[in-house]
Design an enzyme around this catalytic site. Structure first.
Site, PDB file in Angstrom:
ATOM      1  N   TYR A 109      69.090  78.270  77.483  1.00  0.00           N
ATOM      2  CA  TYR A 109      70.270  77.555  77.969  1.00  0.00           C
ATOM      3  C   TYR A 109      69.881  76.194  78.545  1.00  0.00           C
ATOM      4  O   TYR A 109      70.531  75.177  78.287  1.00  0.00           O
ATOM      5  CB  TYR A 109      70.957  78.411  79.030  1.00  0.00           C
ATOM      6  CG  TYR A 109      72.316  77.931  79.470  1.00  0.00           C
ATOM      7  CD1 TYR A 109      73.436  78.089  78.650  1.00  0.00           C
ATOM      8  CD2 TYR A 109      72.503  77.348  80.726  1.00  0.00           C
ATOM      9  CE1 TYR A 109      74.692  77.672  79.068  1.00  0.00           C
ATOM     10  CE2 TYR A 109      73.754  76.929  81.146  1.00  0.00           C
ATOM     11  CZ  TYR A 109      74.841  77.098  80.317  1.00  0.00           C
ATOM     12  OH  TYR A 109      76.095  76.683  80.733  1.00  0.00           O
ATOM     13  N   LYS A 166      71.092  72.549  77.176  1.00  0.00           N
ATOM     14  CA  LYS A 166      71.856  71.642  78.036  1.00  0.00           C
ATOM     15  C   LYS A 166      71.081  70.347  78.308  1.00  0.00           C
ATOM     16  O   LYS A 166      71.686  69.271  78.443  1.00  0.00           O
ATOM     17  CB  LYS A 166      72.223  72.343  79.349  1.00  0.00           C
ATOM     18  CG  LYS A 166      73.206  73.501  79.178  1.00  0.00           C
ATOM     19  CD  LYS A 166      74.508  73.060  78.527  1.00  0.00           C
ATOM     20  CE  LYS A 166      75.566  74.152  78.545  1.00  0.00           C
ATOM     21  NZ  LYS A 166      76.844  73.719  77.925  1.00  0.00           N
TER      22      LYS A 166
END
Length: 250
Positions: free
Chosen positions: A158, A162
């Site tokens: 993640y 991001k």
């Protein structure tokens, strides 16, 4: 609600059936934009977002599609442009998480998160760009995360996705600035959506102790920043990342 006026503009919000995406779709519609509410699996939830927007006096329509797949993303963008004749705003919000410590992370956990969070943003941005350049106007806002700025144990996939969004934002902003297309990102901190609500009470307290403002953010906090970036008041802002985190990484 801010004074941002988006009357006559068309917006496409990916992953807009719930949480932050739903709040963004609602805020844009209340500012006057006609909003394409994208969903992949949760049609019923997306219909509720449409219902809320309509009840508030706004305009919105459903756009089905898995933005991580080229054909599906292409069909979704084509629907928006053919239905409305233009596309002025793209909010790349669709995202998933598959949290595990790196040693236990499966390859599919990595691939799925990178596909939806990063590849989906690449595909949708690439697909809307010819129309925005033709119009000589456009706003793209990518939903990143403070996790992409500071990391978080158990979220290597993640965090990588991001962080990748931030680099992507800055690169594309430089490519299209001369065409009156701005590309920015917002990086929410801990927002009261499903992910935070699933945390234990003790974990929530530990997080709150690190947030100077002493509270979690709301989806509306994020949507108002996105709304600003989509309006005329942000016409000279591009390639930037706005953190919405109550001072967490100040």
């Amino acid at each position: 609600m801010t004074g941002t006026d988006l009357n006559g503009r068309v917006a496409f919000v990916t992953g807009a059936s719930r949480g932050i995406g739903a709040a963004i779709a609602f805020s844009l519609a209340m500012a006057g934009a006609k909003v394409g509410v994208n969903y992949n699996t949760s049609r019923e939830s997306a219909e509720k977002v449409i219902e809320k927007i309509t009840h508030g006096g706004g305009e919105a329509f459903l756009v089905e599609g898995n933005v991580s797949e080229e054909a599906s993303a292409g069909a979704a963008v084509k629907q928006v442009i053919s239905q409305c004749g233009q596309i002025d705003i793209l909010v790349n919000n669709a995202g998933i998480n598959r949290d595990r410590l790196l040693m236990r992370m499966k390859i599919e956990d990595w691939d799925e998160v990178l596909d939806v969070n990063l590849r989906g943003t690449f595909l949708c941005s690439k697909l809307v760009m010819p129309q925005m350049i033709k119009q000589r106007k456009g706003r793209i806002v990518n939903i990143s995360s403070v996790v992409g700025l500071r990391g978080n144990p158990g979220q290597a996939n993640y965090a990588a996705a991001k962080a990748g969004l931030i680099g992507f934002t800055k690169a594309v902003a430089r490519e299209v600035a001369s065409r009156n297309v701005t590309v920015n990102a917002v990086a929410p901190g801990f927002i009261t959506t499903g992910m935070v609500e699933e945390l234990s009470e003790d974990t929530q307290k530990q997080i709150l102790d690190k947030i100077p403002m002493g509270r979690f953010g709301s989806a509306e906090d994020v949507s108002q920043a996105v709304l600003f970036l989509c309006g005329d008041g942000a016409s000279y802002i591009t390639g930037q990342v706005i953190t919405i985190d109550g001072g967490l990484i100040a």
